[in-house]
Scaffold this active site. Sequence first.
Site, PDB file in Angstrom:
ATOM      1  N   PRO A  47      -6.233   6.265  -7.756  1.00 57.69           N
ATOM      2  CG  PRO A  47      -8.158   7.288  -6.928  1.00 57.69           C
ATOM      3  CD  PRO A  47      -6.798   7.598  -7.471  1.00 57.69           C
ATOM      4  CB  CYS A  48      -6.885   0.584  -8.805  1.00 56.73           C
ATOM      5  SG  CYS A  48      -5.212   0.763  -8.152  1.00 56.73           S
ATOM      6  N   PRO A  49      -9.947   1.719  -9.391  1.00 55.39           N
ATOM      7  CG  PRO A  49     -11.509   1.897  -7.652  1.00 55.39           C
ATOM      8  CD  PRO A  49     -10.112   2.283  -8.026  1.00 55.39           C
TER       9      PRO A  49
END
Length: 413
Positions: free
Chosen positions: A77-79
């Site tokens: 995940p990037c967030p």
Amino acid sequence: MGDLEVVEICAGAGGQALGLEKAGFEHALAVELDTNACNTLRENRPSWKVAQGDVADPETWNPAAYEGVALLAGGVPCPPFTIAGKQLGATDERDLFAWAVELVNVVKPRALLLENVRGLSLPRFAGYRQHVLDRLAAFGYQASWQLLQASDFGVPQLRPRFVLVAMREADEAAHFAWPATVGHVTTVGESLEELMASDGWEGAGAWASKADRIAPTIVGGSKKHGGADLGPTRAKRAWAELGVDALGVADAPPKAGDTYKVGPKLTTEMVARIQGWSDDYQWTFTGRKTTRYRQIGNAFPPPVAAAVGGAIMRAFNLEGERAERRDVEHDPIYKALRSADEFITAERLGRLAGVTDTPELERRISMLSRDFEIEIEASGPVVAYRLGGFKAFLGQAEHTRHEQFHKHRTRIS
């Protein structure tokens, strides 16, 4: 495990998977949380083993069963690192980057490939990056980071990705070189003219001439937000300059006689082309329009994955010139703190890290404290520091990540 098999975590809808397949890897397993993305993987590659669920849940898959696989890969995940977000890093319950690094000591692959957003390359995460390199070195891997631009690999889009590659064998690591760029920059017009004209729209040629640049970064979004949309206000302005209406995604290409004030909207097929899918990288996306768009927009462009996968494959084959690997220091303050078993005064820490300006030292320690526990001891005017624990989820059974994950499960994509 087979000689060239890959286990891919957080596989999404298959952008990285397709690229790695093109590079010569075979999928032993793809692990993905999202139902729609899993359906897409199964639709395109029925023979692949796809495990659906939380990648960090032992009930989803057993990492130890894949010990010795050639490649462990993923786009976690990037967030936690995105510039548009809060950059919570290790304290974000969605952060799986550090966990994926720890997974290396279980799976023991010949190589590791992880990709994420450009934000992870910024000074804010210098300590985090240093921790990752140090952990991989402790596991016996030589690792390096590189910021890759998708447009350098034939993808008509501004899509920087920060990529980590680590190799277990010293000879293979010495032969690893980041892939060369393709030289030609593909524009949006070149990419989409045929699709724009596919239903008889007479304006396709003129439109393509105007769309003579690469596109802004495609933003897939998440279940927390609305339908398919090509990005924030600044991105919409850039799309308008290319003759694209970014306020949504079309169901079909423009028809004969259609006229536009700004320009036509893109279909999901067109968005996929912007993301790097093409006749050379064919793929079918399942689900309704919004879910298809999210799958496409959140993907790692297949040509970039193929280029990096090819570079890893060449290293496996000991191709190319051998290069001496030099350690890259991302955060000297973290390294100085980590090497000490006791408190270090600010003055000594500054000397060890080469940071003589007191406000700058305090700023960087403050930044480091967002991902690590920093103990502070003050005795009059003398301040000393000691490095405590890493705040990230590493697989701990009691970590707050589990509670937060289940609380927000329905909104995670």
